[in-house]
Design a protein around this motif. Structure first.
Motif, short mmCIF file in Angstrom:
data_model
loop_
_atom_site.label_atom_id
_atom_site.label_comp_id
_atom_site.label_asym_id
_atom_site.label_seq_id
_atom_site.Cartn_x
_atom_site.Cartn_y
_atom_site.Cartn_z
N GLY A 24 0.82 -1.21 0.00
CA GLY A 24 0.00 0.00 0.00
C GLY A 24 0.85 1.26 0.00
N PHE A 25 0.25 2.34 0.43
CA PHE A 25 0.85 3.67 0.43
C PHE A 25 1.09 4.15 1.84
CE2 PHE A 25 0.18 8.22 0.97
CZ PHE A 25 1.12 8.74 0.12
N HIS A 27 4.20 2.53 1.46
CA HIS A 27 4.96 1.37 1.96
C HIS A 27 6.02 0.94 0.95
CE1 HIS A 27 0.77 0.38 3.80
NE2 HIS A 27 1.43 1.19 4.59
N LEU A 90 -2.88 -4.76 -0.75
CA LEU A 90 -3.39 -4.12 0.45
C LEU A 90 -3.60 -2.64 0.15
CD1 LEU A 90 -2.78 -4.70 4.09
CD2 LEU A 90 -2.23 -2.39 3.28
N SER A 91 -4.81 -2.18 0.37
CA SER A 91 -5.17 -0.78 0.23
C SER A 91 -4.81 -0.25 -1.17
CB SER A 91 -4.52 0.05 1.35
OG SER A 91 -5.20 1.26 1.47
N MET A 92 -3.79 0.60 -1.33
CA MET A 92 -3.44 1.04 -2.68
C MET A 92 -3.10 -0.16 -3.56
SD MET A 92 -0.57 3.78 -3.95
CE MET A 92 0.84 2.71 -3.78
N TYR A 95 -6.15 -1.18 -5.11
CA TYR A 95 -6.56 -0.33 -6.24
C TYR A 95 -5.85 -0.81 -7.53
CZ TYR A 95 -7.39 2.96 -2.27
OH TYR A 95 -7.74 3.53 -1.08
N ARG A 129 -5.47 14.97 -0.57
CA ARG A 129 -4.27 14.41 -1.22
C ARG A 129 -3.45 15.54 -1.87
NH1 ARG A 129 -4.89 8.79 -0.60
NH2 ARG A 129 -6.82 7.88 -1.41
N MET A 148 -0.57 9.76 7.46
CA MET A 148 -1.13 8.42 7.34
C MET A 148 -1.11 7.64 8.65
SD MET A 148 -2.02 8.55 4.22
CE MET A 148 -2.68 6.91 4.00
N MET A 152 -3.15 4.19 10.35
CA MET A 152 -2.48 3.02 9.75
C MET A 152 -2.53 1.78 10.63
SD MET A 152 -0.88 2.37 6.91
CE MET A 152 -0.21 3.83 6.15
N MET A 187 -3.66 8.01 -7.00
CA MET A 187 -4.87 7.73 -6.20
C MET A 187 -5.95 8.77 -6.49
SD MET A 187 -3.64 5.99 -2.62
CE MET A 187 -2.37 7.13 -2.09
N LEU A 214 -8.89 3.45 8.02
CA LEU A 214 -8.72 4.07 6.70
C LEU A 214 -9.65 3.45 5.67
CD1 LEU A 214 -4.82 4.50 6.52
CD2 LEU A 214 -6.53 6.25 6.95
N HIS A 240 -5.42 -1.15 9.86
CA HIS A 240 -5.36 -1.06 8.40
C HIS A 240 -4.32 -1.99 7.78
CE1 HIS A 240 -5.89 0.78 4.52
NE2 HIS A 240 -4.64 1.23 4.48
C1 MLT Z 1 -2.87 2.74 1.69
O1 MLT Z 1 -2.63 2.15 2.76
O2 MLT Z 1 -2.45 2.31 0.62
C2 MLT Z 1 -3.65 4.02 1.74
O3 MLT Z 1 -4.39 4.09 2.91
C3 MLT Z 1 -4.54 4.15 0.54
C4 MLT Z 1 -5.28 5.45 0.52
O4 MLT Z 1 -4.80 6.44 1.08
O5 MLT Z 1 -6.36 5.50 -0.11
#
Ligand code: MLT
Length: 261
Positions: A24-25, A27, A90-92, A95, A129, A148, A152, A187, A214, A240
């Motif tokens: 994720g972000f 990370h 995970l998370s990002m 996506y 963002r 974050m 987190m 994002m 989150l 998270h």
């Molecule tokens: C993540 O953990 O990747 C972030 O929470 C993603 C986000 O900010 O949407």
């Protein structure tokens, strides 16, 4: 099959069905350290640093779209001569898994969606963002870590395992600024993946920490309702980064899931 994308820095361990885990972000692949060896007894575990992060920061300009990251993952599979894999994020990373499904679905054996959501950012979320991009330009990755970290790690882990909170903060603070900024842009730009959910026809495991602030449990329940045949597991006392906070519970769920892929 061939592409001009650079090969992402990665770990590759174990034998069995290929399982790609996307962090994720903000990370890097150390996020998945608790999965790498444990799950390599069940699968071929491939853990990349996304472009812009970790050792993949050296590969040049990071993508500013989830599609770009998804294509990097496809190029990594090409380089490893892997036709199909379980794509986990995970998370990002989730996506990116949705983007991978839209662009490369014939390569997907299954999807593992951890602590993520299908929806796009709200206007307010996009503005936050943009503010974080400005703060990161001014103050470095510490700004992203400060923004974050409150969401987190779950409250139980923060109270009982402060060393995990510190390790996660260190990971966020070492994220390279260009990678952080590009990921925030990606994002902001990402499409709503809700319409994608009904198109998914491979086995899907959704996992979320009970204390995830989150991407709360209700986001996972919505994905569960929209993806036919998907399974949802909620990990108690995790936030998270549920894989990092409660690795045994997380790894057990993934091991069971691998039986149906
Ligand atoms: C993540 O953990 O990747 C972030 O929470 C993603 C986000 O900010 O949407």
């Amino acid at each position: 099959m061939t592409s001009n994308a650079p090969v992402l820095a990665h770990d590759d361990a174990g034998r069995g069905a290929p399982l790609v885990l996307l962090h994720g972000f903000p990370h890097d692949r150390a996020l998945w350290a608790p999965q790498r060896s444990a799950l390599s007894r069940r699968a071929r575990v491939i853990v990349p640093d996304l472009r812009g992060f970790g050792a993949s920061a050296a590969l040049g300009t990071p993508p500013v779209t989830m599609d770009g990251h998804a294509d990097d993952v496809a190029a990594l599979l090409d380089a490893l001569d892997i036709e199909r894999a379980v794509i986990g994020g995970l998370s990002m990373g989730g996506y990116i898994a949705f983007a991978f499904w839209r662009r490369h679905r014939r390569r997907v054996l299954g999807l593992l969606l951890a602590d993520t959501r299908a929806g796009a950012d709200s206007d307010e979320g996009k503005q936050k963002r943009r503010d974080l991009i400005a703060a990161t330009r001014a103050a470095g990755a510490r700004a992203a870590a400060d923004a974050m970290m409150p969401g987190m790690i779950g409250k139980t882990t923060r109270a009982k395992r402060p060393e995990l909170d510190q390790a996660m903060r260190a990971m966020c603070e070492r994220a390279p600024v260009p990678g952080v900024i590009a990921a925030l842009e990606a994002m902001i730009a990402r499409p709503d993946s809700a319409p994608t959910l009904a198109t998914i026809d491979v086995p899907v495991q959704i996992i979320v920490g009970e204390e995830d602030a989150l991407t709360p449990v209700k986001e996972s329940e919505a994905m569960r309702a929209a993806i036919r045949g998907s399974r949802l597991e909620v990990i108690p006392r995790a936030g998270h980064v549920s894989n990092f906070e409660r690795p045994s519970a997380f790894n057990h769920i993934v091991s069971e899931y691998l039986n149906v892929v």
